[in-house]
Design a protein around this motif. Sequence first.
Motif, PDB file in Angstrom:
ATOM      1  N   TYR A   1       0.828  -1.234  -0.105  1.00 20.38           N
ATOM      2  CA  TYR A   1       0.201   0.039   0.022  1.00 20.38           C
ATOM      3  C   TYR A   1       0.935   1.234  -0.119  1.00 20.38           C
ATOM      4  O   TYR A   1       0.618   2.174  -0.715  1.00 20.38           O
ATOM      5  CB  TYR A   1      -0.756  -0.137   1.246  1.00 20.38           C
ATOM      6  N   ALA A   2       1.872   1.209   0.820  1.00 25.66           N
ATOM      7  CA  ALA A   2       2.721   2.490   1.087  1.00 25.66           C
ATOM      8  C   ALA A   2       3.156   3.111  -0.328  1.00 25.66           C
ATOM      9  O   ALA A   2       2.771   4.505  -0.207  1.00 25.66           O
ATOM     10  CB  ALA A   2       4.000   2.092   1.961  1.00 25.66           C
ATOM     11  N   TYR A   3       3.514   2.707  -1.407  1.00 25.80           N
ATOM     12  CA  TYR A   3       3.920   3.258  -2.556  1.00 25.80           C
ATOM     13  C   TYR A   3       3.027   3.149  -3.509  1.00 25.80           C
ATOM     14  O   TYR A   3       2.930   4.145  -4.603  1.00 25.80           O
ATOM     15  CB  TYR A   3       5.274   2.747  -2.883  1.00 25.80           C
ATOM     16  N   THR A   4       2.088   2.398  -3.488  1.00 22.44           N
ATOM     17  CA  THR A   4       0.979   2.186  -4.488  1.00 22.44           C
ATOM     18  C   THR A   4      -0.062   3.208  -4.432  1.00 22.44           C
ATOM     19  O   THR A   4      -0.256   3.742  -5.364  1.00 22.44           O
ATOM     20  CB  THR A   4       0.122   0.622  -4.397  1.00 22.44           C
ATOM     21  N   HIS A   5      -0.402   3.670  -3.459  1.00 21.89           N
ATOM     22  CA  HIS A   5      -1.436   4.564  -2.911  1.00 21.89           C
ATOM     23  C   HIS A   5      -0.984   6.022  -3.358  1.00 21.89           C
ATOM     24  O   HIS A   5      -1.591   6.991  -3.828  1.00 21.89           O
ATOM     25  CB  HIS A   5      -2.233   4.946  -1.691  1.00 21.89           C
ATOM     26  N   VAL A   6       0.401   6.335  -3.780  1.00 22.53           N
ATOM     27  CA  VAL A   6       1.082   7.375  -4.232  1.00 22.53           C
ATOM     28  C   VAL A   6       1.741   7.141  -5.607  1.00 22.53           C
ATOM     29  O   VAL A   6       2.580   8.058  -5.813  1.00 22.53           O
ATOM     30  CB  VAL A   6       1.990   8.076  -3.375  1.00 22.53           C
ATOM     31  N   ALA A   7       1.469   6.321  -6.204  1.00 18.24           N
ATOM     32  CA  ALA A   7       2.155   5.665  -7.482  1.00 18.24           C
ATOM     33  C   ALA A   7       1.935   7.108  -8.572  1.00 18.24           C
ATOM     34  O   ALA A   7       2.689   7.208  -9.245  1.00 18.24           O
ATOM     35  CB  ALA A   7       1.494   4.670  -8.076  1.00 18.24           C
ATOM     36  N   GLU A   8       0.889   7.527  -8.583  1.00 18.67           N
ATOM     37  CA  GLU A   8       0.554   8.682  -9.507  1.00 18.67           C
ATOM     38  C   GLU A   8       1.375   9.973  -9.491  1.00 18.67           C
ATOM     39  O   GLU A   8       1.478  10.735 -10.138  1.00 18.67           O
ATOM     40  CB  GLU A   8      -0.964   8.790  -9.463  1.00 18.67           C
ATOM     41  N   ASP A   9       1.977   9.947  -8.143  1.00 21.61           N
ATOM     42  CA  ASP A   9       2.897  11.272  -7.844  1.00 21.61           C
ATOM     43  C   ASP A   9       3.962  11.572  -9.127  1.00 21.61           C
ATOM     44  O   ASP A   9       4.322  12.631  -9.128  1.00 21.61           O
ATOM     45  CB  ASP A   9       3.486  11.252  -6.558  1.00 21.61           C
ATOM     46  N   SER A  10       4.335  10.380  -9.767  1.00 21.07           N
ATOM     47  CA  SER A  10       5.488  10.552 -10.438  1.00 21.07           C
ATOM     48  C   SER A  10       4.747  10.936 -11.959  1.00 21.07           C
ATOM     49  O   SER A  10       5.575  11.399 -12.618  1.00 21.07           O
ATOM     50  CB  SER A  10       6.166   9.217 -10.902  1.00 21.07           C
ATOM     51  N   GLY A  11       3.452  10.749 -12.077  1.00 23.74           N
ATOM     52  CA  GLY A  11       3.035  11.217 -13.566  1.00 23.74           C
ATOM     53  C   GLY A  11       3.005  10.207 -14.347  1.00 23.74           C
ATOM     54  O   GLY A  11       2.729  10.281 -15.540  1.00 23.74           O
ATOM     55  N   LEU A  12       3.701   9.048 -13.920  1.00 22.71           N
ATOM     56  CA  LEU A  12       3.807   7.874 -15.076  1.00 22.71           C
ATOM     57  C   LEU A  12       2.866   6.666 -14.739  1.00 22.71           C
ATOM     58  O   LEU A  12       3.081   5.910 -15.712  1.00 22.71           O
ATOM     59  CB  LEU A  12       5.264   7.253 -14.897  1.00 22.71           C
ATOM     60  N   PHE A  13       1.912   6.858 -13.771  1.00 28.04           N
ATOM     61  CA  PHE A  13       1.210   5.783 -13.531  1.00 28.04           C
ATOM     62  C   PHE A  13      -0.220   6.230 -13.482  1.00 28.04           C
ATOM     63  O   PHE A  13      -0.380   7.326 -12.877  1.00 28.04           O
ATOM     64  CB  PHE A  13       1.722   4.750 -12.488  1.00 28.04           C
TER      65      PHE A  13
END
Length: 207
Positions: A169-181
């Motif tokens: 969960y930790a990095y999945t829920h902020v995955a969109e922060d990179s603009g790549l997902f």
Amino acid sequence: MSERPILHEYAASANCYKIRLTAALLDQPLDRREYDIMKGETRTPAFLEQVNANGRIPVLQIGDRFLPESNAACFWLAEGTRLVPDDRFDRADMLRWMFFEQYNHEPNVATVRFWMRWVGEENFTDLQRALVPVKQEAGKAALALMDEHLALHQWFAGQSLSIADIALYAYTHVAEDSGLFSLADYPAVQAWIAKVESTPGFAPFET
């Protein structure tokens, strides 16, 4: 637990958040010591000698002993609790997904998030610029595999939330922060994120 653990951390790191979230779900108080990784505070002689010779955080301090690596720290906190399955196979499956998180997910989804948000494209090295599309594709593959699993299972291991879910969960829920997902591409992952966040004791990410 008789000890009150100390979390050596950089609060904006989701690897550190894993440990805080595990502790919150178990109502386990933590003392916290903050380091600015952007200023090299985990590379000082004192840190390397006293906290982690590898120069990285998070590190969970238990008494006079220091436990690096986020997933190891989560396991120490959660062992013997509802966050670790009782069934032997389910426990091994939990570890399988935690290894997947560190080998397939975090090096891709988390790394490009850090590069995009903290390094900045204008500061990329030639190697980083070349690796972005590679990591994007690997990250998409990891998210797709998670989505396939979650379309058939409510959680990653066993019949309830475990530290495998916390780790992913930790990095999945902020995955969109990179603009790549785009998480909209993974509806089962989105539904799982909502379930994690509705768990009693859930503590949101500090960004």
